[in-house]
Design a protein around this motif. Sequence first.
Motif, short mmCIF file in Angstrom:
data_model
loop_
_atom_site.label_atom_id
_atom_site.label_comp_id
_atom_site.label_asym_id
_atom_site.label_seq_id
_atom_site.Cartn_x
_atom_site.Cartn_y
_atom_site.Cartn_z
N ASP A 161 0.82 -1.21 0.00
CA ASP A 161 0.00 0.00 0.00
C ASP A 161 0.85 1.27 0.00
O ASP A 161 0.34 2.36 -0.11
CB ASP A 161 -0.95 0.01 1.21
N GLU A 162 2.17 1.10 0.12
CA GLU A 162 3.07 2.25 0.07
C GLU A 162 3.62 2.39 -1.34
O GLU A 162 4.09 1.42 -1.93
CB GLU A 162 4.23 2.06 1.05
N PRO A 163 3.59 3.58 -1.89
CA PRO A 163 4.13 3.75 -3.25
C PRO A 163 5.65 3.57 -3.27
O PRO A 163 6.34 3.86 -2.30
CB PRO A 163 3.76 5.20 -3.60
N VAL A 164 6.15 3.05 -4.38
CA VAL A 164 7.58 2.94 -4.58
C VAL A 164 8.09 4.31 -4.96
O VAL A 164 7.56 4.95 -5.87
CB VAL A 164 7.90 1.91 -5.69
N ILE A 165 9.09 4.75 -4.25
CA ILE A 165 9.64 6.08 -4.50
C ILE A 165 10.98 5.92 -5.21
O ILE A 165 11.92 5.34 -4.67
CB ILE A 165 9.79 6.89 -3.20
N ILE A 166 11.04 6.42 -6.42
CA ILE A 166 12.27 6.34 -7.21
C ILE A 166 12.88 7.73 -7.25
O ILE A 166 12.35 8.64 -7.88
CB ILE A 166 11.97 5.82 -8.63
N THR A 167 13.98 7.88 -6.53
CA THR A 167 14.64 9.18 -6.47
C THR A 167 15.84 9.25 -7.41
O THR A 167 16.28 10.33 -7.78
CB THR A 167 15.10 9.49 -5.04
N ASP A 168 16.36 8.09 -7.78
CA ASP A 168 17.53 8.03 -8.65
C ASP A 168 17.37 6.80 -9.54
O ASP A 168 17.51 5.68 -9.06
CB ASP A 168 18.79 7.93 -7.79
N VAL A 169 17.08 7.01 -10.82
CA VAL A 169 16.83 5.88 -11.71
C VAL A 169 18.09 5.05 -11.98
O VAL A 169 17.99 3.95 -12.52
CB VAL A 169 16.20 6.33 -13.06
N SER A 170 19.24 5.53 -11.58
CA SER A 170 20.46 4.75 -11.78
C SER A 170 20.66 3.70 -10.69
O SER A 170 21.54 2.86 -10.80
CB SER A 170 21.69 5.68 -11.84
N ARG A 171 19.83 3.74 -9.64
CA ARG A 171 19.94 2.79 -8.53
C ARG A 171 18.58 2.18 -8.23
O ARG A 171 17.56 2.84 -8.39
CB ARG A 171 20.43 3.49 -7.27
N PRO A 172 18.58 0.92 -7.78
CA PRO A 172 17.29 0.31 -7.44
C PRO A 172 16.65 1.03 -6.24
O PRO A 172 17.37 1.48 -5.34
CB PRO A 172 17.64 -1.13 -7.09
N PRO A 173 15.33 1.14 -6.22
CA PRO A 173 14.67 1.77 -5.09
C PRO A 173 14.87 0.95 -3.81
O PRO A 173 15.06 -0.27 -3.87
CB PRO A 173 13.20 1.83 -5.49
N ALA A 174 14.80 1.62 -2.68
CA ALA A 174 14.98 0.96 -1.38
C ALA A 174 14.00 -0.20 -1.20
O ALA A 174 14.34 -1.21 -0.58
CB ALA A 174 14.82 1.98 -0.26
N GLU A 175 12.80 -0.07 -1.74
CA GLU A 175 11.80 -1.13 -1.62
C GLU A 175 12.26 -2.42 -2.30
O GLU A 175 12.01 -3.52 -1.80
CB GLU A 175 10.45 -0.67 -2.20
N LEU A 176 12.95 -2.29 -3.42
CA LEU A 176 13.46 -3.45 -4.13
C LEU A 176 14.58 -4.11 -3.33
O LEU A 176 14.66 -5.34 -3.24
CB LEU A 176 13.93 -3.07 -5.53
N VAL A 177 15.43 -3.30 -2.74
CA VAL A 177 16.51 -3.84 -1.90
C VAL A 177 15.90 -4.56 -0.69
O VAL A 177 16.33 -5.66 -0.33
CB VAL A 177 17.48 -2.72 -1.47
N ARG A 178 14.88 -3.97 -0.08
CA ARG A 178 14.19 -4.62 1.06
C ARG A 178 13.58 -5.95 0.62
O ARG A 178 13.66 -6.95 1.33
CB ARG A 178 13.10 -3.69 1.61
N PHE A 179 12.99 -5.98 -0.56
CA PHE A 179 12.41 -7.18 -1.14
C PHE A 179 13.47 -8.28 -1.25
O PHE A 179 13.25 -9.43 -0.88
CB PHE A 179 11.84 -6.79 -2.51
N MET A 180 14.65 -7.92 -1.73
CA MET A 180 15.72 -8.90 -1.90
C MET A 180 16.27 -9.36 -0.55
O MET A 180 16.67 -10.52 -0.40
CB MET A 180 16.82 -8.34 -2.79
N HIS A 181 16.28 -8.48 0.43
CA HIS A 181 16.69 -8.90 1.78
C HIS A 181 15.73 -9.95 2.33
O HIS A 181 16.16 -10.89 3.01
CB HIS A 181 16.79 -7.70 2.73
N HIS A 182 14.45 -9.80 2.03
CA HIS A 182 13.47 -10.80 2.45
C HIS A 182 13.84 -12.17 1.88
O HIS A 182 13.84 -13.17 2.59
CB HIS A 182 12.05 -10.40 2.00
N PHE A 183 14.15 -12.22 0.59
CA PHE A 183 14.51 -13.49 -0.02
C PHE A 183 15.84 -14.01 0.52
O PHE A 183 15.99 -15.22 0.72
CB PHE A 183 14.55 -13.36 -1.55
N ALA A 184 16.79 -13.14 0.79
CA ALA A 184 18.07 -13.58 1.35
C ALA A 184 17.88 -14.13 2.76
O ALA A 184 18.46 -15.16 3.11
CB ALA A 184 19.07 -12.42 1.37
N ASP A 185 17.06 -13.44 3.55
CA ASP A 185 16.80 -13.90 4.92
C ASP A 185 16.10 -15.25 4.94
O ASP A 185 16.18 -15.97 5.94
CB ASP A 185 15.94 -12.89 5.68
N ASN A 186 15.41 -15.58 3.88
CA ASN A 186 14.66 -16.84 3.77
C ASN A 186 15.18 -17.68 2.60
O ASN A 186 14.41 -18.41 1.97
CB ASN A 186 13.17 -16.53 3.59
#
Length: 185
Positions: A70-95
């Motif tokens: 329900d939170e919008p993805v905020i893209i502040t720099d298109v040259s880097r992945p958004p923080a939400e995507l990094v958080r998403f990948m941490h979820h998969f790494a943690d599991n």
Amino acid sequence: MDPRAAHTQSLLRSAIVTLASDRPITEITVKDIIELAGVNRSSFYQHFESREELLAVALEHLETEMARADEPVIITDVSRPPAELVRFMHHFADNAGLYRGVFGPNGSALVVARVRARILELVRAGILISPEYRRLTDLPVDIEAAGTSGALLGVIEAWLAQDPLPAPETAADWMWSVLTRTRPL
């Protein structure tokens, strides 16, 4: 929901996640699950039809907690992945053990299909609610969401298959590169 039923479901979800982190779903019995959860067999079947359904529900619960769709993805720099995507990948790494089992050769088709559907739902919701989102194509939202979620899952599966597992930030960079067609940093 009845608090006792919610508690039982929570115990069962926790048990299947613990067990599936160490071994494939095909090697886990309902007896293993109920013993670890501390519930009886009838309680299991009161809430779930199979161990695969329980695992699918447990993953949906984990992914919902992680996603914050329900939170919008905020893209502040298109040259880097958004923080939400990094958080998403941490979820998969943690599991990682859990998802390696799900996507591996001894995984469950039902669970994989539900994970794929859930990721598609999250991507579609993100496309629809993101104020920064600007259409770059004339594709229908459902088609764009399917392509995006398929690309994300492809990267996740290939990343999880690597040993040792590269950092979640690296996987997020790879995903972002696939999604934006840019070169990873």
